[in-house]
Design an enzyme around this catalytic site. Structure first.
Site, PDB file in Angstrom:
ATOM      1  N   HIS A  81       0.832  -1.198   0.000  1.00  0.00           N
ATOM      2  CA  HIS A  81       0.000   0.000   0.000  1.00  0.00           C
ATOM      3  C   HIS A  81       0.869   1.252   0.000  1.00  0.00           C
ATOM      4  CE1 HIS A  81      -2.291   3.120   2.350  1.00  0.00           C
ATOM      5  NE2 HIS A  81      -3.173   2.836   1.416  1.00  0.00           N
ATOM      6  N   GLU A  88       2.202   1.827  -3.430  1.00  0.00           N
ATOM      7  CA  GLU A  88       1.135   2.387  -4.280  1.00  0.00           C
ATOM      8  C   GLU A  88       1.091   3.911  -4.151  1.00  0.00           C
ATOM      9  OE1 GLU A  88      -3.141   3.699  -3.413  1.00  0.00           O
ATOM     10  OE2 GLU A  88      -2.967   1.562  -2.931  1.00  0.00           O
ATOM     11  N   HIS A  89       1.136   4.403  -2.904  1.00  0.00           N
ATOM     12  CA  HIS A  89       1.115   5.850  -2.677  1.00  0.00           C
ATOM     13  C   HIS A  89       2.329   6.528  -3.327  1.00  0.00           C
ATOM     14  CE1 HIS A  89      -1.948   6.889   0.610  1.00  0.00           C
ATOM     15  NE2 HIS A  89      -2.251   5.688   0.188  1.00  0.00           N
ATOM     16  N   GLU A 128      -3.918   8.213   7.805  1.00  0.00           N
ATOM     17  CA  GLU A 128      -4.910   7.361   7.158  1.00  0.00           C
ATOM     18  C   GLU A 128      -5.246   6.166   8.051  1.00  0.00           C
ATOM     19  OE1 GLU A 128      -5.205   4.527   3.182  1.00  0.00           O
ATOM     20  OE2 GLU A 128      -3.921   6.309   3.129  1.00  0.00           O
TER      21      GLU A 128
END
Length: 427
Positions: A67, A70-71, A142
């Site tokens: 993840h 991905e960012h 987040e």
């Protein structure tokens, strides 16, 4: 380039496998004015232990690294890629699941430029110590946002107890501690292993000429140099015993119940059989618990469930499980009723051919309606692909199912399943 005609779906899909191993799928939609692209790698939150490209020993990386990567791919030395898509009149996004990471765009104009930008930004990484440290704070915020969401805590807690001490127990985004442990060097090792074209697929749909778009994609890829294709060696997800039922207290108005049924049966190896198995279990749940069932109506009228009641069946070659969730005044009583129902499904009044025919028609109706959405088709094709069978084979699979085949799948699943309860109570 191969042509695949799906008569029942009314779609024609073109498949092109490039010299570098990239699989490209084109779904021309001449009557649409929007182009949608989805670039996917078979790399998700489960992939934390593997042999990195060029190495010989198994390595374990921090939870949440897929993840995080991905960012970071959106940030380049010359700025944020999102602004570049915006300048082309396009929207872009990305998402990470247990087993995949996907990057997408949607546009009404400059479709070829958007395809090029999608391919280039995903295939040209830029990680530095400074931009990694900057992202660590963003992702920690987040993670905290999800910790304040009671529905997310319910699902995450259930999953952690169904699969303790495995990557499935970890949040896809990781934890503040694991995020702080990620370095630029580790991102590159993960990227070089999983972002090789041979481990990726590109799905494009819209009003373009297939031959022209295929030539455009091939020209883009021919300009780039990639390492030799190597098979990825992932660690096997360990089999652990589920934890006992758990209750936590949060700021909620009503108790929340989650019931997990972990499938421990051996999944079919054959692609068609695997897809059939997934649809069969989904239909079983609809027959017994769906909104057309007598049980749903009875539980609703008793005040045991409300519109929050829902269920799903998640299947990957490395795991499969059923989740049932509900806001309810009596979580223990509801859980017992649901467990008894699925174990005795064969004598359930709703388990009959007439009800099944109704649900199959409903499922097919929803399926054909979904073909109006380019985004939905692309995302489902990426996630519902099992060997030679994919999302466009669903009408054939649905039509082939009857009570006998559903019963065979149900007996296989129920005979081995392990049940876990997770409850959120008001403080």
């Amino acid at each position: 380039m191969k042509e695949h005609k799906y008569i029942k779906a009314g779609e024609t899909l073109y498949e092109s496998i490039l010299d570098n191993g990239l699989k490209v799928y084109y779904l021309p939609k001449t009557d649409y004015n929007r182009t949608y692209g989805l670039f996917t790698t078979n790399f998700g939150s489960l992939d934390t232990s593997f042999i990195a490209r060029g190495e010989s020993q198994m390595s374990t990386f921090p939870e949440g690294i897929a993840h995080f990567l991905e960012h970071k791919l959106f940030e380049k030395e010359d700025g944020d890629v999102m602004y570049k898509f915006g300048a082309l009149g396009a929207q872009t996004n990305a998402f990470t699941s247990f087993s995949k990471t996907s990057y997408l765009f949607s546009t009404r104009e400059n479709s070829y430029s958007c395809v090029e930008l999608l391919l280039d930004f995903v295939q040209i990484p830029y990680f530095t110590k400074e931009n990694v440290e900057k992202e660590q704070g963003i992702i920690q915020q987040e993670i905290q946002m999800y910790q304040d969401d009671s529905d997310w805590r319910l699902f995450a807690g259930l999953l952690a107890n169904m699969y303790p001490d495995t990557p499935l127990a970890a949040d896809i985004a990781g934890t503040p501690e694991t995020i702080n442990a990620i370095t630029a060097e580790e991102l590159y090792r993960n990227y070089e292993t999983f972002y090789h074209p041979s481990n990726m697929s590109l799905f494009l749909t819209g009003p373009f000429d297939v031959e022209k778009m295929d030539a455009f994609v091939k020209a883009n890829q021919s300009k780039k140099t990639f390492a030799k294709n190597e098979a990825i060696k992932r660690a096997v997800v360990p089999v652990t015993q589920p934890k006992v039922d758990e209750t936590i207290k949060l700021e909620v108005a009503m108790p929340k119940m989650a019931l997990g049924m972990r499938g421990d049966d051996a999944l079919p190896e054959d692609s068609k059989a695997l897809m059939t198995y997934k649809v069969a279990i989904h239909l079983l749940l609809d027959l017994i618990f769906g909104r057309t069932s007598n049980r749903f109506e009875a539980l609703y009228n008793e005040g045991m469930i409300d519109d929050s009641f829902g269920f799903s069946f998640d299947l990957d070659k490395r795991f499969h499980f059923v989740t049932i969730t509900a806001d309810t005044k009596n979580p223990k009583k509801l859980s017992q009723a649901l467990q008894e129902a699925i174990k005795s499904y064969k004598i359930d009044n709703d388990f009959n051919e007439e009800h099944l025919d109704l649900l199959k028609k409903e499922m097919l109706g929803e399926y054909y309606s979904s073909l109006n959405s380019l985004e939905y088709m692309a995302n489902q094709f990426s996630s519902e692909r099992y060997g030679d069978y994919n999302f466009f084979d669903l009408p054939e699979i649905i039509a082939s199912l009857n009570l006998e085949t559903i019963s065979q799948a149900a007996d296989q699943f129920i005979g081995q399943m392990k049940i876990v309860e997770y409850t959120v109570l008001p403080k």
